[in-house]
Design a protein around this motif. Sequence first.
Motif, PDB file in Angstrom:
ATOM      1  N   ILE A   1       0.834  -1.198   0.000  1.00 42.40           N
ATOM      2  CA  ILE A   1       0.000   0.000   0.000  1.00 42.40           C
ATOM      3  C   ILE A   1       0.870   1.249   0.000  1.00 42.40           C
ATOM      4  CG2 ILE A   1      -1.639   1.375   1.333  1.00 42.40           C
ATOM      5  CD1 ILE A   1      -2.799  -1.162   2.475  1.00 42.40           C
ATOM      6  N   ASN A   2       1.867   1.250   0.854  1.00 43.58           N
ATOM      7  CA  ASN A   2       2.628   2.469   1.154  1.00 43.58           C
ATOM      8  C   ASN A   2       4.104   2.295   0.845  1.00 43.58           C
ATOM      9  OD1 ASN A   2       2.078   0.730   3.738  1.00 43.58           O
ATOM     10  ND2 ASN A   2       4.082   1.692   4.088  1.00 43.58           N
ATOM     11  N   VAL A   3       4.791   3.409   0.727  1.00 44.04           N
ATOM     12  CA  VAL A   3       6.229   3.410   0.571  1.00 44.04           C
ATOM     13  C   VAL A   3       6.866   2.915   1.867  1.00 44.04           C
ATOM     14  CG1 VAL A   3       6.519   5.778   1.352  1.00 44.04           C
ATOM     15  CG2 VAL A   3       8.193   4.816  -0.183  1.00 44.04           C
ATOM     16  N   VAL A   4       8.050   2.321   1.767  1.00 44.70           N
ATOM     17  CA  VAL A   4       8.810   1.899   2.940  1.00 44.70           C
ATOM     18  C   VAL A   4       9.023   3.099   3.878  1.00 44.70           C
ATOM     19  CG1 VAL A   4      11.077   1.073   3.692  1.00 44.70           C
ATOM     20  CG2 VAL A   4       9.962   0.008   1.725  1.00 44.70           C
ATOM     21  N   ASN A   5       8.826   2.858   5.190  1.00 44.78           N
ATOM     22  CA  ASN A   5       9.107   3.887   6.202  1.00 44.78           C
ATOM     23  C   ASN A   5       8.226   5.122   6.021  1.00 44.78           C
ATOM     24  OD1 ASN A   5      10.688   4.557   8.527  1.00 44.78           O
ATOM     25  ND2 ASN A   5      12.022   5.860   7.283  1.00 44.78           N
ATOM     26  N   ALA A   6       7.031   4.927   5.492  1.00 46.68           N
ATOM     27  CA  ALA A   6       6.184   6.057   5.076  1.00 46.68           C
ATOM     28  C   ALA A   6       5.972   7.117   6.148  1.00 46.68           C
ATOM     29  CB  ALA A   6       4.842   5.522   4.572  1.00 46.68           C
ATOM     30  N   PRO A   7       5.611   6.765   7.390  1.00 47.13           N
ATOM     31  CA  PRO A   7       5.301   7.841   8.345  1.00 47.13           C
ATOM     32  C   PRO A   7       6.507   8.693   8.735  1.00 47.13           C
ATOM     33  CG  PRO A   7       4.413   5.719   9.074  1.00 47.13           C
ATOM     34  CD  PRO A   7       5.357   5.432   7.955  1.00 47.13           C
ATOM     35  N   ASN A   8       7.713   8.168   8.486  1.00 44.14           N
ATOM     36  CA  ASN A   8       8.921   8.916   8.847  1.00 44.14           C
ATOM     37  C   ASN A   8       9.432   9.801   7.716  1.00 44.14           C
ATOM     38  OD1 ASN A   8       9.239   7.897  11.522  1.00 44.14           O
ATOM     39  ND2 ASN A   8      10.023   5.982  10.682  1.00 44.14           N
ATOM     40  N   LEU A   9       8.781   9.742   6.565  1.00 47.64           N
ATOM     41  CA  LEU A   9       9.195  10.580   5.439  1.00 47.64           C
ATOM     42  C   LEU A   9       8.426  11.894   5.475  1.00 47.64           C
ATOM     43  CD1 LEU A   9       9.303   7.933   2.552  1.00 47.64           C
ATOM     44  CD2 LEU A   9      11.194   8.732   3.979  1.00 47.64           C
ATOM     45  N   HIS A  10       9.096  12.963   5.166  1.00 51.30           N
ATOM     46  CA  HIS A  10       8.446  14.270   5.162  1.00 51.30           C
ATOM     47  C   HIS A  10       7.823  14.522   3.785  1.00 51.30           C
ATOM     48  CE1 HIS A  10      10.092  15.022   9.100  1.00 51.30           C
ATOM     49  NE2 HIS A  10      11.313  14.741   8.658  1.00 51.30           N
ATOM     50  N   LEU A  11       6.862  13.644   3.465  1.00 50.61           N
ATOM     51  CA  LEU A  11       6.175  13.706   2.184  1.00 50.61           C
ATOM     52  C   LEU A  11       4.677  13.576   2.428  1.00 50.61           C
ATOM     53  CD1 LEU A  11       8.469  11.272   0.114  1.00 50.61           C
ATOM     54  CD2 LEU A  11       8.420  13.776  -0.054  1.00 50.61           C
ATOM     55  N   PRO A  12       3.847  14.118   1.553  1.00 50.58           N
ATOM     56  CA  PRO A  12       2.397  14.015   1.747  1.00 50.58           C
ATOM     57  C   PRO A  12       1.911  12.587   1.567  1.00 50.58           C
ATOM     58  CG  PRO A  12       2.907  15.028  -0.378  1.00 50.58           C
ATOM     59  CD  PRO A  12       4.205  14.920   0.365  1.00 50.58           C
ATOM     60  N   CYS A  13       0.795  12.267   2.228  1.00 45.52           N
ATOM     61  CA  CYS A  13       0.224  10.917   2.132  1.00 45.52           C
ATOM     62  C   CYS A  13      -0.123  10.544   0.700  1.00 45.52           C
ATOM     63  CB  CYS A  13      -1.016  10.810   3.014  1.00 45.52           C
ATOM     64  SG  CYS A  13      -0.674  10.882   4.787  1.00 45.52           S
ATOM     65  N   GLU A  14      -0.454  11.548  -0.125  1.00 42.33           N
ATOM     66  CA  GLU A  14      -0.769  11.266  -1.524  1.00 42.33           C
ATOM     67  C   GLU A  14       0.422  10.647  -2.241  1.00 42.33           C
ATOM     68  OE1 GLU A  14      -1.294  14.156  -0.037  1.00 42.33           O
ATOM     69  OE2 GLU A  14      -3.482  14.120   0.149  1.00 42.33           O
ATOM     70  N   GLU A  15       1.629  10.965  -1.757  1.00 42.87           N
ATOM     71  CA  GLU A  15       2.834  10.422  -2.378  1.00 42.87           C
ATOM     72  C   GLU A  15       3.303   9.148  -1.687  1.00 42.87           C
ATOM     73  OE1 GLU A  15       7.302  11.935  -3.766  1.00 42.87           O
ATOM     74  OE2 GLU A  15       5.799  13.362  -3.041  1.00 42.87           O
ATOM     75  N   THR A  16       3.203   9.089  -0.376  1.00 44.22           N
ATOM     76  CA  THR A  16       3.693   7.906   0.346  1.00 44.22           C
ATOM     77  C   THR A  16       2.702   6.745   0.303  1.00 44.22           C
ATOM     78  OG1 THR A  16       2.755   8.571   2.480  1.00 44.22           O
ATOM     79  CG2 THR A  16       4.984   9.367   1.936  1.00 44.22           C
ATOM     80  N   GLY A  17       1.432   7.033   0.066  1.00 45.05           N
ATOM     81  CA  GLY A  17       0.419   5.979   0.096  1.00 45.05           C
ATOM     82  C   GLY A  17      -0.038   5.617   1.488  1.00 45.05           C
ATOM     83  N   LEU A  18       0.361   6.378   2.502  1.00 47.17           N
ATOM     84  CA  LEU A  18      -0.031   6.082   3.873  1.00 47.17           C
ATOM     85  C   LEU A  18      -1.554   6.189   4.018  1.00 47.17           C
ATOM     86  CD1 LEU A  18       0.719   5.540   6.848  1.00 47.17           C
ATOM     87  CD2 LEU A  18       0.946   8.017   7.135  1.00 47.17           C
ATOM     88  N   VAL A  19      -2.166   5.125   4.529  1.00 46.18           N
ATOM     89  CA  VAL A  19      -3.609   5.076   4.764  1.00 46.18           C
ATOM     90  C   VAL A  19      -3.855   5.085   6.263  1.00 46.18           C
ATOM     91  CG1 VAL A  19      -5.696   3.662   4.536  1.00 46.18           C
ATOM     92  CG2 VAL A  19      -4.086   3.831   2.622  1.00 46.18           C
ATOM     93  N   VAL A  20      -4.728   5.962   6.725  1.00 45.66           N
ATOM     94  CA  VAL A  20      -5.134   6.003   8.128  1.00 45.66           C
ATOM     95  C   VAL A  20      -6.644   5.787   8.177  1.00 45.66           C
ATOM     96  CG1 VAL A  20      -5.243   7.354  10.241  1.00 45.66           C
ATOM     97  CG2 VAL A  20      -3.230   7.532   8.759  1.00 45.66           C
ATOM     98  N   LEU A  21      -7.067   4.711   8.863  1.00 45.74           N
ATOM     99  CA  LEU A  21      -8.477   4.360   8.948  1.00 45.74           C
ATOM    100  C   LEU A  21      -9.101   5.021  10.169  1.00 45.74           C
ATOM    101  CD1 LEU A  21      -8.299   0.521   8.164  1.00 45.74           C
ATOM    102  CD2 LEU A  21      -8.770   2.405   6.569  1.00 45.74           C
ATOM    103  N   GLU A  22     -10.218   5.674   9.978  1.00 47.75           N
ATOM    104  CA  GLU A  22     -10.971   6.232  11.098  1.00 47.75           C
ATOM    105  C   GLU A  22     -11.815   5.134  11.755  1.00 47.75           C
ATOM    106  OE1 GLU A  22     -10.483   9.238  12.195  1.00 47.75           O
ATOM    107  OE2 GLU A  22      -9.126   9.762  10.529  1.00 47.75           O
ATOM    108  N   GLU A  23     -12.413   5.441  12.873  1.00 52.98           N
ATOM    109  CA  GLU A  23     -13.248   4.467  13.593  1.00 52.98           C
ATOM    110  C   GLU A  23     -14.297   3.863  12.668  1.00 52.98           C
ATOM    111  OE1 GLU A  23     -16.379   4.338  17.377  1.00 52.98           O
ATOM    112  OE2 GLU A  23     -15.243   6.176  16.917  1.00 52.98           O
ATOM    113  N   GLY A  24     -14.325   2.522  12.589  1.00 49.64           N
ATOM    114  CA  GLY A  24     -15.309   1.820  11.766  1.00 49.64           C
ATOM    115  C   GLY A  24     -14.993   1.762  10.292  1.00 49.64           C
TER     116      GLY A  24
END
Length: 334
Positions: free
Chosen positions: A295-318
Motif C-alpha cells: 500500500i505504502n512506501v517503505v518507512n512512510a510515516p517517517n518521510l516528510h512527504l504528503p500521504c498522496e505520495e507515500t500511500g499512507l492510509v489512516v483508517l478512522e473508527e469503523g
Amino acid sequence: MIANRVREMTYHGERAVCLQYGPFQAIVLPDIGANLISFRDVERGLSFLREPTADEMPQFKAFPTQHGIPVLFPPNRFEDGSFPIGEYTYHLPINEPNRNNHLHGFLHSVAWDVTATGEGDHDSFVVLTLVVDEGHPVYNAFPHRFRMDIEYRLSSSGLRQTVSVENEGTSPMPCMLGFHTAINVPFSARSTERDYVFTATVGNRFEMSERMLPTGNYLDLTPAERMMQTSGISPFFEPMDNHYTARPEQGRNCATVTDRRENIRLVYDVGVKYRHWMIWNNEAGGSFFCPEPQINVVNAPNLHLPCEETGLVVLEEGETWSETSTLFVEDVVY
C-alpha cells in the motif's frame, strides 16, 4: 466432472486447509500467518510459489517471509523501529539489528482463525480472520482494535485473494500492508531459469540509503529496468532489493512471469490500491524472486512527504480498507 472441494490436511506436520478446483490446488497455513504456501496446476505439473521442504520447516517457521504469500503488516523497514501517526509514536521491535530497523511487521507468524469455507458450482474458498484487541500479543506493539480478513477463492480463472482491514477501535489507525510473494523460477520442472522473463508495472524507483530506507529522492530507471516495463527481462539480471512506485497500465497493476519454453505466463494482478512495489531476488541467487505489492512506501510515516505520495492510509473508527488480487495463468501466443 470438475473436482471441487475444501479439506483440512497437514502440510509437513502443520494444520492446513487445501482448496481444489479443476486442475488447480492451493494450500494455506492458518497457524503460520495465514500464509498461502502453495498454488499449483496439478494437471500440468506447475508449482508457482516457493514452498519449504519438510527439512526446511524449522527455518521457515522461524523466518516465514520467503515462502508462499506472507502477510506484511506493516511492510518492509521502519527506521529505528518507530514512527509517529498524529500525536502517537509507535515502537516496534528492532529485528534487523545491523541496520537498526524493524522489518516486515508482526502478522506473518501469528495464528489466524478459519472463519468460513465453502464449495460452490464455480469455485472453492476459505476465509481467514485475525481479530486484535487488548488481549492479543500484537496489541502491545500496535495498540489498536482491528479485524483483518483474507479470503482465498480458487476457480477455473485461478486464485483470487480479497483482503479487508477494519478499524474496530475509536482512534485513527494506520493501515500499512504488503505481501512478500515468493514465485518459483522455474515453476515448471521442464524448464530452467534461462527460459523466464518478467515484467512489472513499475514507475519511479526510490533512492535508498545504506539502511535500505528511502531518501525521498528518485533514481532514473536503467535500460534493463525499463525492460521490466515492456518486453521483460530475467528475474535475475542483477541483484535486486528495489523499491518502486506502481504505474498501472490500462487499469491493471501487475507483475508477470513468462516461461518461454512452455509458452505460459503467470499473471499477478494485485489491484491499483497497492501503490508501490518492492522487487527482491535474493542477490540474484536463482530459484525464486519476490514481486511484493505494498500500500505504502517503505518507512512512510517517517518521510516528510504528503500521504498522496507515500500511500499512507489512516483508517478512522469503523472504516475499512479492502482490495482484491488475482494469480492466474494464460497461454502465450507469439
